[in-house]
Scaffold this motif. Structure first.
Motif, PDB file in Angstrom:
ATOM      1  N   LEU A  19       0.824  -1.203   0.000  1.00 17.53           N
ATOM      2  CA  LEU A  19      -0.232  -0.066  -0.228  1.00 17.53           C
ATOM      3  C   LEU A  19       0.970   1.176  -0.001  1.00 17.53           C
ATOM      4  CD1 LEU A  19      -2.798   0.993   0.182  1.00 17.53           C
ATOM      5  CD2 LEU A  19      -2.627   1.341   2.681  1.00 17.53           C
ATOM      6  N   ILE A  33       2.397   1.800  -3.385  1.00 18.48           N
ATOM      7  CA  ILE A  33       1.359   2.123  -4.449  1.00 18.48           C
ATOM      8  C   ILE A  33       1.023   3.457  -4.061  1.00 18.48           C
ATOM      9  CG2 ILE A  33      -1.054   1.849  -5.075  1.00 18.48           C
ATOM     10  CD1 ILE A  33      -0.570  -1.313  -4.479  1.00 18.48           C
ATOM     11  N   LEU A  34       0.657   4.055  -2.953  1.00 14.67           N
ATOM     12  CA  LEU A  34       0.288   5.378  -2.832  1.00 14.67           C
ATOM     13  C   LEU A  34       1.520   6.236  -3.209  1.00 14.67           C
ATOM     14  CD1 LEU A  34      -1.520   5.183   0.679  1.00 14.67           C
ATOM     15  CD2 LEU A  34      -2.446   5.121  -1.857  1.00 14.67           C
ATOM     16  N   GLU A  67       1.591   6.703  -6.720  1.00 21.63           N
ATOM     17  CA  GLU A  67       0.270   7.745  -6.941  1.00 21.63           C
ATOM     18  C   GLU A  67       0.687   9.132  -6.748  1.00 21.63           C
ATOM     19  OE1 GLU A  67      -2.147   6.759  -8.671  1.00 21.63           O
ATOM     20  OE2 GLU A  67      -2.085   4.664  -8.757  1.00 21.63           O
ATOM     21  N   LEU A  68       1.446   9.173  -5.804  1.00 24.62           N
ATOM     22  CA  LEU A  68       1.812  10.804  -5.473  1.00 24.62           C
ATOM     23  C   LEU A  68       2.393  11.318  -6.621  1.00 24.62           C
ATOM     24  CD1 LEU A  68       1.283  12.589  -3.245  1.00 24.62           C
ATOM     25  CD2 LEU A  68       3.198  11.878  -2.233  1.00 24.62           C
ATOM     26  N   HIS A 121       2.786  10.305  -9.456  1.00 24.03           N
ATOM     27  CA  HIS A 121       1.877  10.214 -10.857  1.00 24.03           C
ATOM     28  C   HIS A 121       1.190  11.480 -10.868  1.00 24.03           C
ATOM     29  CE1 HIS A 121       0.054   8.240 -13.984  1.00 24.03           C
ATOM     30  NE2 HIS A 121      -1.487   8.761 -13.590  1.00 24.03           N
ATOM     31  N   SER A 122       0.879  11.925  -9.775  1.00 23.35           N
ATOM     32  CA  SER A 122      -0.220  13.158  -9.573  1.00 23.35           C
ATOM     33  C   SER A 122       0.495  14.199 -10.514  1.00 23.35           C
ATOM     34  CB  SER A 122      -0.636  13.538  -8.476  1.00 23.35           C
ATOM     35  OG  SER A 122       0.471  14.131  -7.506  1.00 23.35           O
ATOM     36  N   TYR A 123       2.021  14.598 -10.207  1.00 21.19           N
ATOM     37  CA  TYR A 123       2.438  15.643 -10.801  1.00 21.19           C
ATOM     38  C   TYR A 123       3.604  15.230 -11.815  1.00 21.19           C
ATOM     39  CZ  TYR A 123       6.603  14.538  -7.774  1.00 21.19           C
ATOM     40  OH  TYR A 123       7.632  14.099  -7.084  1.00 21.19           O
ATOM     41  N   ARG A 124       3.896  14.007 -12.275  1.00 18.14           N
ATOM     42  CA  ARG A 124       4.673  13.569 -13.472  1.00 18.14           C
ATOM     43  C   ARG A 124       3.822  12.470 -14.038  1.00 18.14           C
ATOM     44  NH1 ARG A 124       9.547  14.640 -10.468  1.00 18.14           N
ATOM     45  NH2 ARG A 124      10.187  16.555 -11.423  1.00 18.14           N
ATOM     46  N   PRO A 125       2.583  12.802 -14.648  1.00 16.24           N
ATOM     47  CA  PRO A 125       1.822  11.802 -15.160  1.00 16.24           C
ATOM     48  C   PRO A 125       2.472  10.833 -16.160  1.00 16.24           C
ATOM     49  CG  PRO A 125       1.106  13.904 -16.088  1.00 16.24           C
ATOM     50  CD  PRO A 125       2.383  14.259 -14.860  1.00 16.24           C
ATOM     51  N   ARG A 137      -2.296  -4.505  -7.678  1.00 17.55           N
ATOM     52  CA  ARG A 137      -2.362  -3.101  -7.419  1.00 17.55           C
ATOM     53  C   ARG A 137      -3.873  -2.900  -6.744  1.00 17.55           C
ATOM     54  NH1 ARG A 137       0.445   1.874 -10.155  1.00 17.55           N
ATOM     55  NH2 ARG A 137       2.342   1.032 -11.096  1.00 17.55           N
ATOM     56  N   ARG A 138      -4.752  -3.280  -7.704  1.00 23.55           N
ATOM     57  CA  ARG A 138      -6.101  -2.827  -7.598  1.00 23.55           C
ATOM     58  C   ARG A 138      -6.779  -3.594  -6.126  1.00 23.55           C
ATOM     59  NH1 ARG A 138      -9.602  -3.563 -12.391  1.00 23.55           N
ATOM     60  NH2 ARG A 138     -10.073  -5.345 -11.325  1.00 23.55           N
TER      61      ARG A 138
END
Lengths: 625, 625
Positions: A490, A493-494, A497-498, A500-504, A523-524
């Motif tokens: 977890l 993964i988080l 994602e963090l 990913h939010s600013y370097r997609p 992941r899901r």
């Protein structure tokens, strides 16, 4: 859905459980069934316990035979749905069969009070074969009664107020029954006046309180059985110390359910019957943990390995405990509870009971049990590799390192805050280390043994332990809870994602210990798991708060919202004790029947894969489409 | 990272905020700045408030000018990272600037007690320009002091015990200051003896308690500012009713921060400055909610539409309130707080204050505000379509239907349990409906107005309201919280996963209202969102429990674990009041400074996209790679 095959498998399961019940018969004899502090006491053969276990065996075999007979000649082939149904229904069947010995033996789970009894004759725990009588004889206590029971039970170690009895017999002359009761600490019924030392006239007899132990009801028995199989260790027994209330052989059956549950009834099934592909499907549905791999042969090898290590560790711990002066009965019961990360003890005070016994180094016992709880919470595959001499694996396995680190950090924090804030029991540094180490390991591995009433500690430590309940041990262990590996994943993964939010456009691969895990579905799955678990927790919490009457907290310390939450957490994660009315010094008998049923359900969800239980309630699951 | 462009945008923001502060100056005049129940009272021009706002404007403009100057001639082009940095830093800047008026006006947030003061002269809330003095003058209360303050404050509506003052002046003769204080209900300092009616000798004067109001510290001011901008509505002001402690113009600024925050400072920015693609990137980072779509032109149209509906509804509500007899000042402040789903009132008793006023139909006001809170929690796009005459859209929009259904079900449950369990305030069916409807809407839309102290209700209703805080309003509204649409999606996703577990080959498409959502990433985003939120909640809860000294609960009702959890939930979801020490009848001034800082952070996280705040703390975010 291949119902006949399902029936045959369930039949085999019932036959196995019946067979295991026979093992508990041994402990009905006074030569074997005695506790560590009962060495010098007179014992008698436990007719009721023996009879109850024997009858339960017969019934289990009968049910098993019928189911097997119905399923004879079923077409082969077990698929995912059959496997899930098998696990869910098998577990439910085991719970029902496992409850029979409690019910038949008339084991008493809690005291009750009758007011204004004109007839003052004492109530002796009756065998009570009538199920109807159980339900009628064990009604919910009224708030007033509740408060009186609490006051009486608080008055002495087992609720006996010898002084008042002496005063009573002094006033009323030599009443032989009362004198008899007053003279023995393990009493079964007690007669008290409202004002303890008031002059009692015959007319007062009409307003006497009668405190009596009540034989277990169906729901209590199911709760105890599920708690055992799911290795939760939550109990509804208010007084375990008295073998008249709970016979030794029933206590042994109670510990045996841990042994079976820890191994996983189905793993056992696979090992014994050698079900090839069926076994694989079964194991996938039953063993919680995100990573399961390997072909059929390897799966069966894993099951053998798992079972072997488990039994060897059980034996080693039992022998070590005996070398330290613990009786055979206690040693087996406690090692079953330790290695299954269950937590059923044979004493009211749990492992802390040994502290009072002469000639026994209780501190050493606590450290020993701590160490074995730690092993039981580790991945058994790792223990196997360790036994093969691959020592380095311990330092490279990420989950194990995180598991150890969490335990270390928690112990240090709890010991420090306990010392600084002067919590009860934290009298010296060595005490603080021992207590907090034991309690942290006990809670994180979801064992639930107690050497201290952690409900009396400071709020920060309480909150920390409550959250620790959500962690659990390593995957591939007998521990319940969410498991360390899921948290490791977890966090990874988080973190991804963090970013990913600013370097997609940056794509990273999920890795554990350097090895990439390219399964997008994993992941899901992790996220879904957490979402389902939190949802179940929230809904259950609301139900408990709504259903439980406020009188449960009358005269008791605790907060309804917190205690209810802790009870849900403790059962959902297979811990055992929670906080407040279900804290380390209390038990689940305080809760009402509807909530006990809910906890039974939660314990089952916590032990199996969540979905394996939930799908049983979906009509779509049973339909062939 | 284009720092100079960032600087220019931040500069414009500071200039805008400075401009808005000027609007609050109007309410320093006695002709405009009066509450509904102050119509007949003498008023004076508020020098301190006026000066503080003016100075804050100058500083904001100065800061804005410098930032703008530094960013002059910056290269064009705003990308995702710049947009996120802009939103996060912009919000932080707004919070700091918005705190200045509180700080400069010397507004008093809480009482303090000094013991053993030989000098019995009264303490009058000083202007206190020195920031250092604020920090020194507002130290944390010792446990003893805490208990005394609570006892004194409990003694009367604003903590004044007129009896003891009368007794004191009777013994000591006509002490003019004390007589003066005793005669007016809005007092600023008070002198009390330990035993209220004890004979007081001159030597007793040495052991008098001095209760004084303390000007706000920096952290309190930041808290109030953030609470306003994030439309949380949690306050640290213990007594709002006394305009000497908190001037009218400062109260208006407090409400204005709701207006600005509800609109979204950045949406305002887009509307006013017409930033094309930059505006789109900014809005994406700032408007919480899972679905954002459309091209640049449509985005700007959306922003205009959003702003237009918002301001019109504000105006309509204010006019309706005035027609019902509320003063202009109160009407504006309450409509700002309602439409922004903020919850700052101008009274200690929040909206319940109107119940006591003559000539005002308080029930009607409550229903009116309930209705507008309901609108503020609905999707503004829906309201726009409704205004265009598309009435059917309301019945086909899934989120809106679920939103309404949740409110209805919760109201019925809370009203019923309140009536059955006889909670305070639930005296008749109509009262029960009004109170529970208001409170449910207030909590679910994350407004946080109170007409009843719901902390006194039964535990089930309390638990239900606590969980409702996690729901929030619809996407595209000013409401905080998780938003209804996320729950709708979560339930759908979990249902699909449940089916997937036993029928792995069946593939279903996620649909909302019949329309398929083929974005695989959305599924994961929803799950990640919940995971992050729960993680933040758990970690924050632990911090609050660890940091907050137990003395905060000395003499106060409440449970540390529950109250701390409620405070975290209430700030993270932008509600306002929680339970216990931060309940509807209490406020956040009870918490220590470190936790106030944590709550400031949580409120910001709750208002913006979570990641938009978290990334600011990652070094990797600021690096160009």
């Amino acid at each position: 859905m291949n119902y006949r095959l399902l029936s045959r498998y369930l039949g085999v399961l019932a036959l196995l459980i019946g067979g295991f019940m026979l093992l508990s018969l041994l402990w009905a004899f006074p030569e074997t069934g005695f506790r560590t502090d009962e060495l010098l006491r007179p014992h008698r053969f436990e007719y009721r316990g023996f009879g109850a276990l024997f009858l339960s065996t017969i019934i289990s075999w009968g049910v098993g035979g019928l189911l097997y007979f119905f399923g004879a000649g079923a077409p082969k082939g077990i698929y995912r749905r059959e496997a899930m149904a098998m696990v869910g229904l098998g577990w439910a069947l085991a719970t029902v069969l496992g409850a029979l010995p409690y019910l038949f033996s008339g084991a008493c789970d809690r005291p009750a009070v009758r007011e204004n009894q004109v007839d003052a004759s004492l109530y002796i725990a009756a065998p009570g074969w009538s199920i109807w009588r159980r339900w009628v004889a064990a009604p919910r206590l009224a708030p007033t009664e509740q408060r009186i029971v609490r006051a009486l039970v608080d008055a002495g170690p087992v609720g006996c107020s010898a002084n008042s009895l002496a005063a009573f017999s002094a006033v009323h002359g030599a009443d032989s029954i009362i004198e008899d009761i007053a003279s023995r600490p393990e009493w079964h019924g007690i007669l008290l006046m409202p004002g303890e030392h008031a002059e009692a006239t015959p007319s007062d007899r009409a307003s006497h309180y009668r405190l009596a132990w009540v034989p277990m009801g169906i729901i209590g028995a199911l709760f105890e059985s599920q708690s055992g199989f799911s290795t939760t260790g939550a109990t509804v027994f208010t007084n375990l110390n008295d073998s008249w209330l709970v016979p030794h052989c029933i206590l042994f059956w109670r510990a045996s359910t841990h042994l079976l549950g820890g191994l996983g009834i189905i793993v056992l099934f696979v090992v014994i019957l050698g079900q090839g592909s069926a076994g694989k499907a079964l194991m996938r549905a039953e063993m919680p943990g995100p990573t399961k791999e390997g072909n059929t042969a390897r799966m069966q090898h894993t099951a053998w390995m798992f079972g072997g290590i488990y039994l060897v560790l059980n034996a080693v711990l039992a022998i070590l405990l005996m070398l330290m002066g613990v009786s055979l009965f206690d040693a087996l019961c406690h090692s079953f509870a330790t290695m299954a990360t269950g937590g059923f003890s044979t004493y009211n005070l749990s492992v802390a009971h040994f502290q009072g016994l002469p000639g026994i180094n209780a501190d050493a016992i606590e450290y020993l049990i701590t160490f074995f709880m730690f092993l039981a919470g580790a991945n058994f595959l790792l223990l196997y590799l360790l036994a093969c001499g691959l020592y380095r694996i311990v330092w490279t396995d990420l989950e194990f390192r995180v598991y150890g680190l969490i335990l270390l950090v928690l112990t240090v924090i709890i010991a420090t805050t306990g010392l600084v804030l002067n919590d009860p029991g934290f009298d010296s540094v060595s005490d603080a280390v021992r207590i907090s180490l034991f309690q942290t390991v006990s809670v994180q591995t979801t064992t639930g043994f107690a050497t201290a009433d952690f409900d009396q500690w400071n709020n920060f430590s309480r909150a920390l332990l409550l959250l620790t309940m959500f962690i659990g041990g390593c995957s591939g262990s007998t521990a319940g809870g969410i498991k360390v590996i899921r948290y490791v994943l977890l966090v990874k993964i988080l973190g991804m994602e963090l970013e990913h939010s600013y370097r997609p456009r940056v794509v990273r691969v999920l890795r554990i210990g350097g090895k990439p895990i390219d399964d997008q579905e994993l992941r899901r799955n992790i996220l879904v798991y957490f979402a389902v678990l939190v949802s179940i927790f929230v809904v259950s919490w609301l139900i408990v708060v709504a259903v439980e009457p406020g009188s449960t907290w009358d005269g008791a310390e605790g907060n309804k919202l917190i205690d209810s939450a802790s009870a849900v957490i403790a059962s959902l994660n297979n811990i055992g004790p929670g906080l407040g009315v279900c804290g380390a010094a209390q038990n689940f008998s305080n809760f009402c029947d509807i909530n006990k049923l809910l906890f039974i359900f939660l314990m089952m969800i916590g032990r199996l894969e969540i979905f394996a239980v939930l799908v049983l309630f979906l009509p779509g699951f049973w339909r062939d489409s």
